[in-house]
Design a protein around this motif. Structure first.
Motif, PDB file in Angstrom:
ATOM      1  N   UNK A 109       0.855  -1.180   0.000  1.00  0.00           N
ATOM      2  CA  UNK A 109       0.000   0.000   0.000  1.00  0.00           C
ATOM      3  C   UNK A 109       0.896   1.235   0.000  1.00  0.00           C
ATOM      4  N   UNK A 110       0.337   2.352  -0.491  1.00  0.00           N
ATOM      5  CA  UNK A 110       1.059   3.618  -0.438  1.00  0.00           C
ATOM      6  C   UNK A 110       0.406   4.491   0.629  1.00  0.00           C
ATOM      7  N   UNK A 111       1.234   5.072   1.482  1.00  0.00           N
ATOM      8  CA  UNK A 111       0.718   5.900   2.556  1.00  0.00           C
ATOM      9  C   UNK A 111       1.687   7.043   2.826  1.00  0.00           C
ATOM     10  N   UNK A 112       1.225   8.103   3.487  1.00  0.00           N
ATOM     11  CA  UNK A 112       2.115   9.224   3.806  1.00  0.00           C
ATOM     12  C   UNK A 112       3.248   8.777   4.717  1.00  0.00           C
ATOM     13  N   UNK A 113       4.447   9.281   4.480  1.00  0.00           N
ATOM     14  CA  UNK A 113       5.585   8.930   5.328  1.00  0.00           C
ATOM     15  C   UNK A 113       5.329   9.310   6.780  1.00  0.00           C
ATOM     16  N   UNK A 114       4.565  10.376   7.001  1.00  0.00           N
ATOM     17  CA  UNK A 114       4.285  10.836   8.362  1.00  0.00           C
ATOM     18  C   UNK A 114       3.396   9.869   9.133  1.00  0.00           C
ATOM     19  N   UNK A 115       2.654   9.015   8.418  1.00  0.00           N
ATOM     20  CA  UNK A 115       1.752   8.062   9.076  1.00  0.00           C
ATOM     21  C   UNK A 115       2.427   6.720   9.340  1.00  0.00           C
ATOM     22  N   UNK A 116       3.665   6.575   8.880  1.00  0.00           N
ATOM     23  CA  UNK A 116       4.317   5.271   8.889  1.00  0.00           C
ATOM     24  C   UNK A 116       4.608   4.767  10.299  1.00  0.00           C
ATOM     25  N   UNK A 117       5.182   5.621  11.149  1.00  0.00           N
ATOM     26  CA  UNK A 117       5.582   5.168  12.486  1.00  0.00           C
ATOM     27  C   UNK A 117       4.385   4.679  13.286  1.00  0.00           C
ATOM     28  N   UNK A 118       3.307   5.426  13.273  1.00  0.00           N
ATOM     29  CA  UNK A 118       2.113   5.025  14.022  1.00  0.00           C
ATOM     30  C   UNK A 118       1.526   3.743  13.457  1.00  0.00           C
ATOM     31  N   UNK A 119       1.519   3.613  12.120  1.00  0.00           N
ATOM     32  CA  UNK A 119       0.969   2.417  11.483  1.00  0.00           C
ATOM     33  C   UNK A 119       1.784   1.182  11.833  1.00  0.00           C
ATOM     34  N   UNK A 158      -2.567  -4.444  17.142  1.00  0.00           N
ATOM     35  CA  UNK A 158      -3.782  -3.636  17.243  1.00  0.00           C
ATOM     36  C   UNK A 158      -4.438  -3.428  15.882  1.00  0.00           C
ATOM     37  N   UNK A 159      -3.659  -3.587  14.820  1.00  0.00           N
ATOM     38  CA  UNK A 159      -4.153  -3.388  13.460  1.00  0.00           C
ATOM     39  C   UNK A 159      -3.660  -4.528  12.584  1.00  0.00           C
ATOM     40  N   UNK A 160      -4.508  -4.996  11.678  1.00  0.00           N
ATOM     41  CA  UNK A 160      -4.103  -5.996  10.696  1.00  0.00           C
ATOM     42  C   UNK A 160      -3.749  -5.297   9.386  1.00  0.00           C
ATOM     43  N   UNK A 161      -2.915  -5.941   8.583  1.00  0.00           N
ATOM     44  CA  UNK A 161      -2.504  -5.300   7.333  1.00  0.00           C
ATOM     45  C   UNK A 161      -3.698  -5.108   6.398  1.00  0.00           C
ATOM     46  N   UNK A 162      -4.685  -5.975   6.485  1.00  0.00           N
ATOM     47  CA  UNK A 162      -5.888  -5.802   5.658  1.00  0.00           C
ATOM     48  C   UNK A 162      -6.558  -4.459   5.949  1.00  0.00           C
ATOM     49  N   UNK A 163      -6.561  -4.068   7.230  1.00  0.00           N
ATOM     50  CA  UNK A 163      -7.167  -2.789   7.591  1.00  0.00           C
ATOM     51  C   UNK A 163      -6.360  -1.629   7.028  1.00  0.00           C
TER      52      UNK A 163
END
Length: 610
Positions: free
Chosen positions: A578-588, A596-601
């Motif tokens: 998936x492509x996501x903002x670099x700023x969201x990476x650490x939290x993800x 707490x989160x699955x990769x599907x989500x």
């Protein structure tokens, strides 16, 4: 983003010959090549039974220990200590290890190699637990099956089987010094400190003490990599309880499903392991101790959390002949590795054996004072020996005779109904007139009593669990028409949480963003590696093989324009991206690592990349 690229001779993609290779050899080869574990002191020829953990293995082991500490120390509200690995001889004389910590040894008459006799029997027969057999029966089986030396093929059928103590002996201090031993288990370091530890617990039962650290056993024939070694790491919990009043919170685990291989099933030719719940097994008496049942349930959830395959896992009850000298009931957690079942944890109800032994040998108090709700008036047998008579009659032994009379009065007051009583001091019997003992029964008011706690012990073999995790995580599949090997380690346990790749190494903007991503992730407490060598496919394969769950790629599409940089995030097991903002990476990534989160989500929240 395509994973195709030039082949990597180090990436470990199995060749046709490799796919036919014994699984354990493949795992051992991967472990050595990728830095999980390898034989120690190789520059000097190595020494059997000692292993060095490489960068990947040390990190995996550390993460496993942290997960254990979280579950069995922090969440259980227990104390943790760190005791010395060398202890004086008196400790092991008291614990019984000097006399009873033995394996069966048979030595080859031709090459002189020593072997575990029970292991040879297990290899030559269908017997699974030959260590439970008496030595004469093992000797007979060696003859009956014409067992030969695995090293030189010489016959062992007429060789004697002897007991061999497994402890490493050393000298404490210069010269001959004081005799000591490397501890064969971490437990004794907890038991000998009980008089002080109970004070930290404010003399309130129950309480638990944990310890993670090395132990040493001079194995006769180390084998199977990390499975049987001479130095290993244990994680142990000693739960101290009042056997009369303390009950475990069994309701927390009573519905947990467990696979049990009971002693009864083992004795039955057609017996097999079966699935039940902890509550049912305790209720029907299969698990004799509710405390042991409780910890079997707690551990079941932990094993699944760290990545042990529940379909290759069971609890096996010890047979009467293999029970340790201290255990009233004992179960082993076993994992299936390369077709064999190996013990990875022992759960034992040790009773008051350890604390009573150390009390007897040290003269210290290993009890806890239990305060009554209200004072109680009780009849107490007592003696007041006439020392004016005992002194002349027994000389220097008079004091010991008086103490023996006091002990006899507590244990068997009816003995004083006779005209004289007999006590034993240093192996010698002494007759004492009852009138001299001045025996009487007095009414006394007591505010409480001294209780010797019982001990429930889960003892985890960290090294064997490390090997189990690698074995159970070892997978092969085909990606872009290329066969790959990967370790499907749980993100919490993986040595590296994420790998960061700039797509190319000659673009300053890509390198700048990639460096920033690495810095941000490490600041967030994540273990991160950086790799800009070779094709993207080669880099993915390298990380797959060491179990890195997520790879981050910085490409030109993500840094074009003046907007916020974006990156691609790849899942190891599915290879989805998936492509996501670099700023969201650490939290993800932190959320993915914590479960707490699955990769599907994540895929649903961000743009999917093909």
């Amino acid at each position: 983003m395509s994973e195709q690229g030039e082949s990597d001779p180090e990436a470990g993609a199995p060749t046709p010959a490799a796919t036919d290779r014994d699984r354990s050899e493949a795992i051992t080869e991967l472990a050595k090549r990728r830095g999980f574990f390898f034989g120690a002191s190789g520059a000097y020829g190595g020494v059997a039974g000692f292993y060095t953990y490489g960068p990947q293995g040390a990190s995996l082991k550390d993460n496993l220990e942290s997960a254990w500490r979280d579950r069995f120390t922090v969440r259980q509200g227990n104390y943790e200590i760190e005791a010395p690995t060398v202890m004086p001889e008196a400790v092991f004389e008291a614990s019984g290890h000097l006399d009873g910590f033995d394996d069966m040894l048979v030595e080859c008459p031709e090459c002189g190699t020593s072997h575990r006799a029970d292991h040879l029997i297990e290899d030559a027969t269908d017997i699974e637990d030959a260590e439970a057999l008496p030595i004469p029966e093992v000797e007979e089986l060696l003859r009956e099956h014409d067992v030969r030396c695995p090293t030189c093929d010489a016959p062992l059928s007429d060789e004697p089987v002897e007991e061999f103590n497994l402890m490493f002996e050393t000298s404490i201090g210069p010269g001959s010094g004081q005799a000591g031993y490397l501890r064969p288990e971490t437990a004794q370091g907890i038991f000998v400190e009980f008089p002080r530890l109970k004070e930290y617990a404010r003399n309130q039962l129950p309480f638990g003490v944990t310890q993670i650290g090395p132990a040493y056993r001079n194995e006769i024939s180390p084998r199977k990599g990390l499975i049987r070694v001479r130095e290993f790491t244990q994680a142990e919990l000693e739960q101290f309880i009042d056997p009369e009043t303390d009950e475990p919170p069994l309701e927390e685990v009573e519905d947990v499903e467990v696979t049990l291989y009971s002693a009864e099933a083992q004795a039955d030719d057609d017996g097999e392991a079966y699935t039940t719940t902890v509550g049912e097994a305790v209720e029907d008496g299969t698990i004799g101790s509710p405390w042991v049942g409780y910890y079997l349930g707690v551990a079941q959830g932990w094993y699944e959390r760290v990545g042990v395959d529940p379909d290759r896992f069971r609890y096996r009850q010890h047979l009467p002949g293999e029970l340790a000298h201290y255990a009233a009931d004992c179960w082993d957690a076993e994992s299936e590795v390369d077709g064999d079942w190996i013990e990875i944890t022992g759960f034992a109800y040790r009773g008051d054996y350890d604390l009573s032994k150390h009390a007897d040998h040290s003269g210290e108090s290993f009890t806890v004072f239990k305060q009554y709700d209200e004072p109680r008036t009780v009849e107490r047998p007592t003696v007041d020996p006439d020392m004016a008579t005992l002194g002349p009659e027994f000389g220097g032994a008079a004091g010991d005779v008086a103490e023996a009379l006091e002990t006899l009065a507590e244990r068997d007051p009816d003995a004083f109904d006779a005209e004289e009583v007999t006590v034993e001091v240093d192996g010698e019997e002494h007759a004492v007139a009852t009138d001299t003992a001045n025996f009487s029964v007095e009414e006394v008011t007591e505010n409480g009593e001294h209780v010797t706690p019982h001990v429930v012990e889960p003892s985890f073999g960290i090294d064997r669990i490390v090997y189990t995790l690698i074995d159970h995580a070892y997978e092969t599949d085909t990606v872009d028409d290329e066969e790959r090997t990967y370790l499907a380690l749980d993100p919490e346990l993986a040595p590296t949480h994420a790998a960061v790749f700039p797509l190319v190494s000659n673009d300053d903007r890509l390198l700048e963003v990639a460096d920033g991503v690495v810095s941000d992730l490490r600041d967030a407490g994540l273990s991160v590696t950086y790799d800009d060598s070779g094709s993207i496919g080669r880099r993915y394969r390298r990380q797959d093989e060491v179990g890195t769950p997520f790879c981050v790629t910085v490409d030109r599409d993500g840094v074009e324009g003046d907007g916020e940089p974006t990156v691609t995030l790849r899942d190891r097991d599915t290879t989805a991206q998936v492509r996501l903002p670099a700023s969201a990476l650490a939290e993800t990534l932190a959320s993915l690592r914590a479960g707490e989160t699955a990769f599907d989500a994540v895929s649903e929240a961000y743009e999917r990349v093909d």
